[in-house]
Write a protein that holds these residues in place. Structure first.
Motif, PDB file in Angstrom:
ATOM      1  N   THR B  26       0.835  -1.203   0.000  1.00 18.15           N
ATOM      2  CA  THR B  26       0.000   0.000   0.000  1.00 18.15           C
ATOM      3  C   THR B  26       0.866   1.248   0.000  1.00 18.15           C
ATOM      4  N   SER B  27       1.851   1.298   0.906  1.00 16.49           N
ATOM      5  CA  SER B  27       2.677   2.512   0.924  1.00 16.49           C
ATOM      6  C   SER B  27       3.503   2.617  -0.343  1.00 16.49           C
ATOM      7  N   LEU B  28       3.869   1.477  -0.905  1.00 16.04           N
ATOM      8  CA  LEU B  28       4.611   1.493  -2.166  1.00 16.04           C
ATOM      9  C   LEU B  28       3.758   2.130  -3.260  1.00 16.04           C
ATOM     10  N   GLY B  29       2.480   1.745  -3.316  1.00 15.19           N
ATOM     11  CA  GLY B  29       1.567   2.321  -4.304  1.00 15.19           C
ATOM     12  C   GLY B  29       1.515   3.828  -4.165  1.00 15.19           C
ATOM     13  N   ILE B  30       1.347   4.292  -2.936  1.00 15.37           N
ATOM     14  CA  ILE B  30       1.250   5.730  -2.698  1.00 15.37           C
ATOM     15  C   ILE B  30       2.586   6.393  -2.995  1.00 15.37           C
ATOM     16  N   ILE B  32       4.923   5.429  -5.096  1.00 23.66           N
ATOM     17  CA  ILE B  32       5.162   5.506  -6.540  1.00 23.66           C
ATOM     18  C   ILE B  32       4.289   6.579  -7.164  1.00 23.66           C
ATOM     19  N   GLY B  33       3.045   6.648  -6.729  1.00 19.56           N
ATOM     20  CA  GLY B  33       2.144   7.680  -7.229  1.00 19.56           C
ATOM     21  C   GLY B  33       2.745   9.065  -7.013  1.00 19.56           C
ATOM     22  N   VAL B  34       3.175   9.335  -5.789  1.00 25.43           N
ATOM     23  CA  VAL B  34       3.738  10.645  -5.455  1.00 25.43           C
ATOM     24  C   VAL B  34       5.030  10.876  -6.241  1.00 25.43           C
ATOM     25  N   MET B  35       5.875   9.839  -6.250  1.00 28.77           N
ATOM     26  CA  MET B  35       7.177   9.999  -6.870  1.00 28.77           C
ATOM     27  C   MET B  35       7.076  10.256  -8.369  1.00 28.77           C
ATOM     28  N   LEU B 290      -3.176   7.877 -11.501  1.00 33.55           N
ATOM     29  CA  LEU B 290      -4.293   6.952 -11.660  1.00 33.55           C
ATOM     30  C   LEU B 290      -3.813   5.509 -11.488  1.00 33.55           C
ATOM     31  N   VAL B 291      -2.666   5.210 -12.136  1.00 36.51           N
ATOM     32  CA  VAL B 291      -2.106   3.860 -12.031  1.00 36.51           C
ATOM     33  C   VAL B 291      -1.768   3.548 -10.571  1.00 36.51           C
ATOM     34  N   GLY B 292      -1.101   4.511  -9.929  1.00 36.05           N
ATOM     35  CA  GLY B 292      -0.791   4.349  -8.508  1.00 36.05           C
ATOM     36  C   GLY B 292      -2.065   4.129  -7.706  1.00 36.05           C
ATOM     37  N   GLY B 293      -3.081   4.919  -8.040  1.00 34.14           N
ATOM     38  CA  GLY B 293      -4.365   4.837  -7.340  1.00 34.14           C
ATOM     39  C   GLY B 293      -5.024   3.477  -7.503  1.00 34.14           C
ATOM     40  N   VAL B 294      -4.990   2.971  -8.742  1.00 32.09           N
ATOM     41  CA  VAL B 294      -5.588   1.660  -9.000  1.00 32.09           C
ATOM     42  C   VAL B 294      -4.834   0.586  -8.207  1.00 32.09           C
ATOM     43  N   GLY B 295      -3.505   0.760  -8.138  1.00 35.62           N
ATOM     44  CA  GLY B 295      -2.683  -0.161  -7.348  1.00 35.62           C
ATOM     45  C   GLY B 295      -3.114  -0.167  -5.882  1.00 35.62           C
ATOM     46  N   ILE B 296      -3.258   1.022  -5.348  1.00 40.37           N
ATOM     47  CA  ILE B 296      -3.668   1.159  -3.951  1.00 40.37           C
ATOM     48  C   ILE B 296      -5.029   0.498  -3.750  1.00 40.37           C
ATOM     49  N   MET B 297      -5.938   0.811  -4.692  1.00 37.08           N
ATOM     50  CA  MET B 297      -7.300   0.290  -4.641  1.00 37.08           C
ATOM     51  C   MET B 297      -7.293  -1.240  -4.624  1.00 37.08           C
ATOM     52  N   ASN B 298      -6.482  -1.828  -5.533  1.00 37.27           N
ATOM     53  CA  ASN B 298      -6.414  -3.280  -5.632  1.00 37.27           C
ATOM     54  C   ASN B 298      -5.962  -3.920  -4.338  1.00 37.27           C
ATOM     55  N   ILE B 299      -4.929  -3.329  -3.736  1.00 36.81           N
ATOM     56  CA  ILE B 299      -4.409  -3.891  -2.497  1.00 36.81           C
ATOM     57  C   ILE B 299      -5.479  -3.822  -1.418  1.00 36.81           C
ATOM     58  N   GLY B 372      -1.694  14.905  -2.066  1.00 41.55           N
ATOM     59  CA  GLY B 372      -3.118  14.990  -1.732  1.00 41.55           C
ATOM     60  C   GLY B 372      -3.923  13.896  -2.403  1.00 41.55           C
ATOM     61  N   VAL B 373      -3.735  13.739  -3.715  1.00 35.26           N
ATOM     62  CA  VAL B 373      -4.549  12.767  -4.452  1.00 35.26           C
ATOM     63  C   VAL B 373      -4.223  11.335  -4.008  1.00 35.26           C
ATOM     64  N   SER B 374      -2.912  11.025  -3.900  1.00 31.32           N
ATOM     65  CA  SER B 374      -2.533   9.669  -3.473  1.00 31.32           C
ATOM     66  C   SER B 374      -3.097   9.359  -2.092  1.00 31.32           C
ATOM     67  N   SER B 375      -2.954  10.317  -1.187  1.00 32.55           N
ATOM     68  CA  SER B 375      -3.456  10.091   0.169  1.00 32.55           C
ATOM     69  C   SER B 375      -4.967   9.932   0.151  1.00 32.55           C
ATOM     70  N   ALA B 376      -5.620  10.778  -0.647  1.00 34.18           N
ATOM     71  CA  ALA B 376      -7.078  10.714  -0.704  1.00 34.18           C
ATOM     72  C   ALA B 376      -7.522   9.341  -1.205  1.00 34.18           C
ATOM     73  N   ILE B 377      -6.836   8.829  -2.241  1.00 34.49           N
ATOM     74  CA  ILE B 377      -7.187   7.506  -2.767  1.00 34.49           C
ATOM     75  C   ILE B 377      -6.943   6.447  -1.690  1.00 34.49           C
TER      76      ILE B 377
END
Ligand SMILES: Nc1ncnc2c1ncn2[C@@H]1O[C@H](COP(=O)(O)OP(=O)(O)O)[C@@H](O)[C@H]1O
Ligand SMILES: [Mg+2]
Lengths: 228, 401
Positions: B26-30, B32-35, B290-299, B372-377
């Motif tokens: 989960t933190s990896l998803g976030i 990567i999204g931020v990075m 979005l990709v990062g978000g979908v990753g987070i969502m999946n986990i 903001g967006v990654s955290s929100a997701i």
């Protein structure tokens, strides 16, 4: 001694199967559990025993009827009040133990106290230690549930049901997942708790042997209580 | 609040310890999204900084007259002669004619060539430029040491040179010690009278600049100019001066033989390109978010059955809905902040590293949006299933499949 601690009046529980058909699992159950009783609910598989236990244990709401505790129909309580009552009034022991594998034995036993709203008249940790000691699982206090035997897991679950010092213990086929010897030990534990500490216990079993050991037998057939 | 929060934090941290894989993913998803967003924007800004650094030295009030139809798109550098084709060959008469145009501040003829330049220490192929004294004013050149040549030097064909910083540094021991010494190029010997400060423009910095008249020997026997630069006092006059200059030149040349390019016009085009680059970057950033978000969502969804059961058990032993929500909110918050901060720190380190070669930059808006967006997701997909599970009766949650 004969005051009832919980009373069910004309309880119905049904589910919709698909869009049209309605399945009725409880058909007008009337039942009263008295203080200090040790009762067994018996009946064939699928007759509605678990459904009845869940209603008594405030884990599920009936479709209609009344559940009366201390002269109050608790079905009119909101969710927070029901949660509080669930926390203080009843302790539930499941057939599948339902312990959290990521918490240690001790943390599982103390879990109900983390949600308690009342002031404790005792130290919860000391009580947990006392219960673990009494049930022979003190040496496993730091183990995780998936690392100990089924019998030990059920002892943890029983200790968890007792930690809040509730007025009623419900156990739904507590020996169903255990071998006969371990099952007997668990049953002995319930008997002891009832005899020495006057704890009110209701347990579901389809083994006549066990039912005989209890003081009262409640027979469920096809969603109705036939003999009490 | 704090003493209510600290056991929650403790229990969330304990959860992470026992649920390492889910926590890490989960933190990896976030992270990567931020990075990816922060890095993409940083690289884009770097590109922008790099290109605008090349243009900065040319004032906005500069009008360039080039033979042929001007920039053809090839070459690209500010003096890259390859981009020019055919057309007029300007000479001193054009300079005299153009000086008559009303409102002009400077008229600078430009001779441009590349060739070997020998200094005291080393020799190097670099730009050879012939201009008049106004060139330095027009280009905002700052003198590092010595002086620049003047009008007299130009009319006397003085054998003097002003060096760009990089060139001076390479062909002499020290850049500021070049003054007073001499350089040789194309068979002539020039006395170095000044070195100008580093401008950031590669061609400027490595040029030897001399009076245009001095080139009229071996360097530029035809006595023609590669280009003519006009300086206008203010941006408002650029338009009118350009058309005046055009009229003057049309008396002598065909329309197709020369092109007048305003620096401001180039800047506008460049800015339009930057706008486009930015838009593309934002699009790429959004996609990676979005990709990062979908990753987070999946986990989050992969564990929903297990977590719903957990919620059922907690509810069965007395947890209220609000207890469950607080627990999951804390958990998601800690995870998101952790992942987000890790992503930020990593980006900052990468940006600091890349800056050695390329002028990348962190952008606050990108950081805030990405975080903001990654955290929100992360928070939404942590809390939303928990909210649904908490709405079930405890037994429904325990039996959830
Ligand atoms: N959530 C549910 N939806 C539909 N039917 C259910 C549900 N839970 C239980 N039942 C049905 O209700 C009946 C009684 O179930 P249960 O109380 O578990 O029986 P027992 O515990 O006596 O074996 C069974 O036929 C079972 O399939
Ligand atoms: Mg059952």
């Amino acid at each position: 001694m004969n005051s009832s601690i919980i009373e069910l009046k004309d309880i119905y529980k049904s589910w919709m199967i698909g869009d049209e058909e309605e399945f009725v699992a409880l058909k007008g159950v009337n039942l009263s559990i008295k203080q200090g009783e040790f009762s067994a609910i018996t009946g064939p598989s699928g007759s509605g025993k678990s459904t009845l236990m869940h209603v008594i244990g405030l884990l599920d709401k009936p479709t209609s009827g009344e559940v009366v505790i201390d002269n109050k129909n608790i079905l009119s309580l909101d969710d927070d009040e029901t949660s509080t009552l669930r926390s203080e009034f009843v302790g539930f022991v499941f057939q599948q133990f339902n312990l959290l594998n990521k918490l240690t034995v001790q943390e599982n036993i103390l879990l109900p106290t983390t949600y308690a709203r009342k002031k404790f008249a005792y130290n919860p940790l000391e009580r947990a230690e006392y219960l673990m000691d009494r049930f022979g699982i003190l040496s496993k206090r730091s183990s995780y549930p998936n690392k100990i035997s089924g019998g030990q897991q059920q002892r943890v679950a029983i200790a968890r049901s007792l930690i809040m010092n509730p007025r009623l213990i419900l156990a739904d086929e507590p020996t169903g997942n255990l071998d006969t010897k371990t099952g007997d030990e668990i049953m002995k534990l319930f008997q002891e708790l009832n005899e020495t500490e006057k704890i009110t216990i209701v347990l579901v079993t389809h083994e006549p042997d066990i039912a005989k050991k209890t003081r009262r037998s409640i027979h469920v057939l096809d969603g109705m209580v036939t003999t009490t | 609040m704090l003493n209510k929060l600290s056991p929650l934090l403790k229990s969330a941290l304990a959860d992470f310890r026992r649920d390492k894989v889910r926590t890490a993913l989960t933190s990896l998803g976030i992270m990567i999204g931020v990075m990816s967003v922060v890095m993409l924007i940083a690289l884009g800004l770097g590109l922008k900084n790099y290109i605008s650094g090349q243009f900065e030295n040319l004032g906005a009030n500069l009008v360039m007259i080039l033979p042929g139809s001007g920039f053809t798109g090839e070459g690209g550098g500010s003096f890259g002669g390859q981009g020019l084709v055919g057309g007029a060959e300007f000479d001193e008469k054009d300079i005299r004619d153009l000086r008559k145009v009303e409102g002009l501040e400077y008229v600078v003829p430009l001779v441009f060539k590349s060739g070997l330049i020998q200094g005291e220490k080393d020799e190097k192929v670099a730009s050879i430029m012939g201009v008049n004294e106004d060139y330095f004013e027009l280009m905002n050149s700052k003198i590092l040491s010595g002086v620049i040549f003047d009008k007299t030097d130009v009319s006397n064909n003085a054998k003097v040179a002003v060096l760009g910083y990089s060139l001076a540094e390479e062909i002499f021991e020290k850049a500021n010690e070049a003054v007073g010494k001499s350089v040789r190029t194309q068979g002539i010997r020039l006395k170095v009278i000044g070195v100008i400060e580093k401008t950031g423009d590669r061609e400027q910095d490595s040029a030897v600049i001399m009076p245009y008249s001095t080139t009229f020997g071996s360097i530029n026997p035809q006595k023609t100019f590669w280009s003519i630069y006009l300086g206008v006092p203010s941006e408002e006059e650029v338009e009118s001066v350009s058309s005046e200059a055009e009229k003057v030149l049309l008396k002598r040349y065909e329309e197709d033989d020369f092109a007048i390019t305003e620096q401001a016009e180039i800047l506008t085009t460049v800015n339009q390109i930057f706008g486009m680059i930015n838009l593309v970057l934002v699009a790429i950033g959004s996609i990676s978010l979005l990709v990062g978000g979908v990753g987070i969502m999946n986990i989050m969804y992969a564990t929903v059955t297990e977590r719903t059961k957990e919620i059922g058990i907690r509810r069965a032993v007395g947890a209220r809905r609000s207890d469950i929500l607080t627990q999951f909110l804390t958990e998601s918050l800690v995870l998101s902040l952790f992942g987000g901060l890790a992503g930020l720190l990593l980006s900052a380190a990468l940006v600091a590293l890349i800056r050695i070669w390329f002028p990348v930059a962190m952008n606050l808006t990108a950081v805030i949006v990405a975080f903001g967006v990654s955290s929100a997701i992360g928070i939404f997909f942590g809390v939303f299933p928990a909210k649904k599970a908490a709405a079930l009766s405890p037994i429904e949650a325990i039996r959830y499949e």
